[in-house]
Design a protein around this motif. Structure first.
Motif, PDB file in Angstrom:
ATOM      1  N   THR A 108       0.829  -0.928   0.052  1.00 10.50           N
ATOM      2  CA  THR A 108      -0.334   0.306   0.013  1.00 10.50           C
ATOM      3  C   THR A 108       0.889   1.562   0.299  1.00 10.50           C
ATOM      4  O   THR A 108       0.928   2.202  -0.484  1.00 10.50           O
ATOM      5  CB  THR A 108      -1.055  -0.330   1.007  1.00 10.50           C
ATOM      6  N   HIS A 138      -1.760  -2.458  -5.808  1.00 10.99           N
ATOM      7  CA  HIS A 138      -2.652  -1.635  -4.692  1.00 10.99           C
ATOM      8  C   HIS A 138      -1.640  -0.776  -3.669  1.00 10.99           C
ATOM      9  O   HIS A 138      -2.406  -0.262  -2.789  1.00 10.99           O
ATOM     10  CB  HIS A 138      -3.074  -2.874  -3.586  1.00 10.99           C
ATOM     11  N   GLN A 140      -1.779   2.562  -2.198  1.00  6.71           N
ATOM     12  CA  GLN A 140      -2.805   3.796  -1.375  1.00  6.71           C
ATOM     13  C   GLN A 140      -1.740   5.439  -1.402  1.00  6.71           C
ATOM     14  O   GLN A 140      -2.691   6.136  -0.696  1.00  6.71           O
ATOM     15  CB  GLN A 140      -3.345   3.193   0.122  1.00  6.71           C
ATOM     16  N   GLN A 156      -6.530  -8.657  -4.013  1.00  4.83           N
ATOM     17  CA  GLN A 156      -6.213  -8.153  -2.394  1.00  4.83           C
ATOM     18  C   GLN A 156      -6.640  -9.547  -1.543  1.00  4.83           C
ATOM     19  O   GLN A 156      -6.105  -9.090  -0.197  1.00  4.83           O
ATOM     20  CB  GLN A 156      -7.793  -7.118  -1.701  1.00  4.83           C
TER      21      GLN A 156
END
Length: 178
Positions: A108, A138, A140, A156
């Motif tokens: 992330t 993935h 963030q 995920q």
């Protein structure tokens, strides 16, 4: 968790880390001002391995530090009162250094954010570059790795486990489903 596949064996991990070591030297036009910091746990033995590879290539010993990011995590309260805080050991001044931050899996970006915050509590490096064994996507947060051993697109619901000899007794990368 159920094992889905072995993504890398020990020889593949070694080749990837050797390649990352060469890329670090090439990108930085040598080793002047470089230092390595491994994120606890598995980033530390990977940083030490990169340092050994660079010594074998350039005959230069780079300083290696060990960073515990526990206090800098944005989910510290979720860890509960049993959260274990380990020692950070960076036996050199980070100010003005070109730091190579080393970790096993890039996901992330939250671990990297915490590590950068921890590093800046120690001083102001010239720059921070990121070396990662596995980038699984993935993100963030807006971070990218400078040196990547292998890109592994995941869902995920999947988990990547990196094993290193000093901690796990063997070397490899494994994909699990939850």
């Amino acid at each position: 968790m159920e094992l889905k596949s072995r993504l890398m064996d020990g020889a593949s991990v070694k080749r990837a880390v050797v390649r990352i070591s060469h890329e670090i030297i090439e990108h930085n036009h040598g080793t002047d001002g470089l230092a390595l910091i491994g994120i606890r746990r598995r980033g530390v033995p990977l940083a030490e391995e990169i340092a050994e590879n660079i010594f074998a290539i350039e005959n230069v010993r780079l300083p290696v530090g060990e960073l515990d990011i526990t206090l800098y995590r944005d989910d510290l309260t979720a860890l509960g009162p049993g959260a274990r805080i380990n020692a950070t050991s960076v036996p050199f001044d980070v100010t003005g250094k070109k730091l190579i931050l080393v970790d096993d899996v890039f996901y992330t970006g939250r671990t990297v954010r915490a590590a950068i915050e921890a590093i800046f509590s120690l001083g102001r490096p010239e720059c921070i570059q990121l070396a990662i064994l596995i980038d699984r996507g993935h993100r963030q947060l807006p971070f990218r790795a400078d040196f990547i051993g292998k890109n592994v697109p995941t869902s995920q619901s999947e988990v990547i486990k990196v094993m290193v000899p000093g901690i796990d007794g063997e070397s490899g990368v494994f994909l699990y489903s939850r």
